[in-house]
Design a protein around this motif. Structure first.
Motif, PDB file in Angstrom:
ATOM      1  N   ALA A 194       1.024  -1.159  -0.177  1.00 49.80           N
ATOM      2  CA  ALA A 194       0.520  -0.246  -0.472  1.00 49.80           C
ATOM      3  C   ALA A 194       0.940   1.479   0.042  1.00 49.80           C
ATOM      4  CB  ALA A 194      -1.001  -0.075   1.294  1.00 49.80           C
ATOM      5  N   VAL A 195       0.119   2.863  -0.088  1.00 45.32           N
ATOM      6  CA  VAL A 195       0.882   3.985   0.175  1.00 45.32           C
ATOM      7  C   VAL A 195       0.850   4.110   1.564  1.00 45.32           C
ATOM      8  CG1 VAL A 195       0.990   6.053  -0.302  1.00 45.32           C
ATOM      9  CG2 VAL A 195       0.929   4.346  -2.373  1.00 45.32           C
ATOM     10  N   TYR A 196       1.711   4.534   2.160  1.00 43.23           N
ATOM     11  CA  TYR A 196       1.963   4.579   3.508  1.00 43.23           C
ATOM     12  C   TYR A 196       1.815   6.103   4.077  1.00 43.23           C
ATOM     13  CZ  TYR A 196       2.006  -0.387   4.810  1.00 43.23           C
ATOM     14  OH  TYR A 196       1.645  -1.854   5.144  1.00 43.23           O
ATOM     15  N   TYR A 197       1.035   6.449   4.830  1.00 43.31           N
ATOM     16  CA  TYR A 197       0.930   7.839   5.315  1.00 43.31           C
ATOM     17  C   TYR A 197       1.035   8.215   6.467  1.00 43.31           C
ATOM     18  CZ  TYR A 197      -1.330   8.387   0.507  1.00 43.31           C
ATOM     19  OH  TYR A 197      -1.758   8.100  -0.834  1.00 43.31           O
ATOM     20  N   CYS A 198       1.631   9.232   7.254  1.00 45.47           N
ATOM     21  CA  CYS A 198       1.814   9.591   8.334  1.00 45.47           C
ATOM     22  C   CYS A 198       0.652  10.597   8.802  1.00 45.47           C
ATOM     23  CB  CYS A 198       3.353  10.513   7.990  1.00 45.47           C
ATOM     24  SG  CYS A 198       3.332  11.102   9.920  1.00 45.47           S
ATOM     25  N   ALA A 199      -0.023  11.225   9.787  1.00 46.03           N
ATOM     26  CA  ALA A 199      -0.749  12.230  10.008  1.00 46.03           C
ATOM     27  C   ALA A 199      -0.661  12.267  11.237  1.00 46.03           C
ATOM     28  CB  ALA A 199      -1.979  11.449   9.375  1.00 46.03           C
ATOM     29  N   ALA A 200      -0.927  13.809  11.069  1.00 46.88           N
ATOM     30  CA  ALA A 200      -0.844  14.328  12.970  1.00 46.88           C
ATOM     31  C   ALA A 200      -2.140  15.218  13.007  1.00 46.88           C
ATOM     32  CB  ALA A 200       0.080  15.126  13.110  1.00 46.88           C
ATOM     33  N   ARG A 201      -2.532  15.021  14.644  1.00 47.88           N
ATOM     34  CA  ARG A 201      -3.735  15.510  14.926  1.00 47.88           C
ATOM     35  C   ARG A 201      -3.091  16.779  15.774  1.00 47.88           C
ATOM     36  NH1 ARG A 201      -7.811  12.830  18.005  1.00 47.88           N
ATOM     37  NH2 ARG A 201      -9.655  14.470  17.238  1.00 47.88           N
ATOM     38  N   GLU A 202      -3.478  17.729  16.250  1.00 49.15           N
ATOM     39  CA  GLU A 202      -3.293  18.714  17.318  1.00 49.15           C
ATOM     40  C   GLU A 202      -4.429  18.119  18.938  1.00 49.15           C
ATOM     41  OE1 GLU A 202      -2.703  22.338  16.873  1.00 49.15           O
ATOM     42  OE2 GLU A 202      -0.652  22.362  19.038  1.00 49.15           O
ATOM     43  N   TYR A 203      -4.494  17.278  18.908  1.00 52.76           N
ATOM     44  CA  TYR A 203      -5.588  16.149  19.996  1.00 52.76           C
ATOM     45  C   TYR A 203      -4.715  15.789  20.921  1.00 52.76           C
ATOM     46  CZ  TYR A 203      -9.611  18.933  17.818  1.00 52.76           C
ATOM     47  OH  TYR A 203     -10.512  19.456  16.899  1.00 52.76           O
ATOM     48  N   LEU A 204      -5.122  15.661  22.080  1.00 53.22           N
ATOM     49  CA  LEU A 204      -4.797  14.752  23.374  1.00 53.22           C
ATOM     50  C   LEU A 204      -4.643  13.444  22.989  1.00 53.22           C
ATOM     51  CD1 LEU A 204      -4.008  14.148  25.899  1.00 53.22           C
ATOM     52  CD2 LEU A 204      -5.013  14.395  27.071  1.00 53.22           C
ATOM     53  N   ARG A 205      -5.729  13.049  22.310  1.00 53.40           N
ATOM     54  CA  ARG A 205      -5.746  11.750  21.740  1.00 53.40           C
ATOM     55  C   ARG A 205      -6.115  11.443  20.620  1.00 53.40           C
ATOM     56  NH1 ARG A 205     -11.839  10.598  24.836  1.00 53.40           N
ATOM     57  NH2 ARG A 205     -11.190  11.226  27.404  1.00 53.40           N
ATOM     58  N   THR A 206      -5.514   9.508  20.316  1.00 53.91           N
ATOM     59  CA  THR A 206      -5.834   9.288  19.079  1.00 53.91           C
ATOM     60  C   THR A 206      -6.719   8.842  18.300  1.00 53.91           C
ATOM     61  OG1 THR A 206      -5.580   6.841  19.596  1.00 53.91           O
ATOM     62  CG2 THR A 206      -3.840   8.890  19.252  1.00 53.91           C
ATOM     63  N   SER A 207      -6.777   9.018  17.638  1.00 49.21           N
ATOM     64  CA  SER A 207      -8.135   8.625  16.189  1.00 49.21           C
ATOM     65  C   SER A 207      -8.185   7.199  15.546  1.00 49.21           C
ATOM     66  CB  SER A 207      -9.003   9.476  15.765  1.00 49.21           C
ATOM     67  OG  SER A 207      -9.942   9.298  14.926  1.00 49.21           O
ATOM     68  N   ARG A 208      -9.242   6.747  15.181  1.00 51.69           N
ATOM     69  CA  ARG A 208      -8.986   5.359  13.838  1.00 51.69           C
ATOM     70  C   ARG A 208      -8.975   6.348  12.950  1.00 51.69           C
ATOM     71  NH1 ARG A 208      -7.753   0.644  15.005  1.00 51.69           N
ATOM     72  NH2 ARG A 208      -7.419  -0.660  16.922  1.00 51.69           N
ATOM     73  N   ASN A 209     -10.058   7.496  12.688  1.00 52.54           N
ATOM     74  CA  ASN A 209     -11.071   8.436  11.472  1.00 52.54           C
ATOM     75  C   ASN A 209      -9.786   8.819  10.561  1.00 52.54           C
ATOM     76  OD1 ASN A 209     -12.342   9.226   9.511  1.00 52.54           O
ATOM     77  ND2 ASN A 209     -14.330   9.445  10.978  1.00 52.54           N
ATOM     78  N   PRO A 210      -9.267   8.414   9.615  1.00 56.76           N
ATOM     79  CA  PRO A 210      -8.730   9.701   9.165  1.00 56.76           C
ATOM     80  C   PRO A 210      -8.624  10.814   9.195  1.00 56.76           C
ATOM     81  CG  PRO A 210      -9.456   8.412   7.026  1.00 56.76           C
ATOM     82  CD  PRO A 210      -9.889   7.674   9.051  1.00 56.76           C
ATOM     83  N   HIS A 211     -10.767  11.492   8.931  1.00 55.52           N
ATOM     84  CA  HIS A 211     -11.529  12.790   9.082  1.00 55.52           C
ATOM     85  C   HIS A 211     -10.661  13.377   9.952  1.00 55.52           C
ATOM     86  CE1 HIS A 211     -13.118  11.661   4.998  1.00 55.52           C
ATOM     87  NE2 HIS A 211     -13.008  10.417   5.672  1.00 55.52           N
ATOM     88  N   ASP A 212     -10.358  12.545  11.030  1.00 52.55           N
ATOM     89  CA  ASP A 212     -10.121  13.654  11.946  1.00 52.55           C
ATOM     90  C   ASP A 212      -8.418  14.435  11.804  1.00 52.55           C
ATOM     91  OD1 ASP A 212     -11.758  11.486  14.220  1.00 52.55           O
ATOM     92  OD2 ASP A 212     -12.281  12.767  13.401  1.00 52.55           O
ATOM     93  N   TYR A 213      -7.032  13.229  11.379  1.00 49.58           N
ATOM     94  CA  TYR A 213      -6.374  14.328  10.585  1.00 49.58           C
ATOM     95  C   TYR A 213      -6.244  15.263   9.955  1.00 49.58           C
ATOM     96  CZ  TYR A 213      -5.032  10.080  13.685  1.00 49.58           C
ATOM     97  OH  TYR A 213      -5.032   9.215  14.819  1.00 49.58           O
ATOM     98  N   ASP A 214      -5.503  16.229  10.432  1.00 48.25           N
ATOM     99  CA  ASP A 214      -5.298  17.827   9.254  1.00 48.25           C
ATOM    100  C   ASP A 214      -4.607  18.155   9.111  1.00 48.25           C
ATOM    101  OD1 ASP A 214      -5.915  19.652  12.422  1.00 48.25           O
ATOM    102  OD2 ASP A 214      -4.526  18.453  11.833  1.00 48.25           O
TER     103      ASP A 214
END
Length: 124
Positions: free
Chosen positions: A92-112
């Motif tokens: 697959a193509v592997y992507y790194c993502a980050a969000r400025e929140y305390l908790r992690t999320s499985r939802n890609p839409h939560d990452y900006d």
């Protein structure tokens, strides 16, 4: 603005290992949760692993548990994904993502913040 750049992908035989890196710039990653997603052709983007800001909370997709390890080095502003015992279905193509929140999320839409992706191909 946080910018992410992945590296370390490539072609490997089944059973082999790869280590992906996610280098961040523009902001320090200490206030961001980080995650790795992957997307195979014709499939939706799916979570691989996520790690909290301090590294104290980690979650994995069932398909990679026991084989992949997510980690981060906040001092170096870098995240990692160690992938062992690779299988053809990990291709697959592997992507790194980050969000400025305390908790992690499985939802890609939560990452900006997203990297451009790195291709991982596992041959049988």
């Amino acid at each position: 603005q946080l910018e992410l750049v992945e590296s370390g992908g490539g072609l490997v035989q089944a059973g082999g290992n790869l280590r992906l890196s996610c280098a961040a710039s523009g902001r320090t990653i200490g206030t961001y949760t980080m995650a790795w997603f992957r997307q195979a052709p014709g499939k939706e983007r799916e979570i691989v692993a996520a790690i909290s800001r301090s590294g104290g909370s980690i979650r994995y997709a069932d398909s990679v548990k026991g084989r992949f390890t997510i980690s981060r080095d906040n001092a170096k502003n870098t995240g990692f994904l160690q992938m062992n015992s690779l299988k053809p279905e990990d291709t697959a193509v592997y992507y790194c993502a980050a969000r400025e929140y305390l908790r992690t999320s499985r939802n890609p839409h939560d990452y900006d913040s997203w990297g451009q992706g790195t291709q991982v191909t596992v041959s049988s």
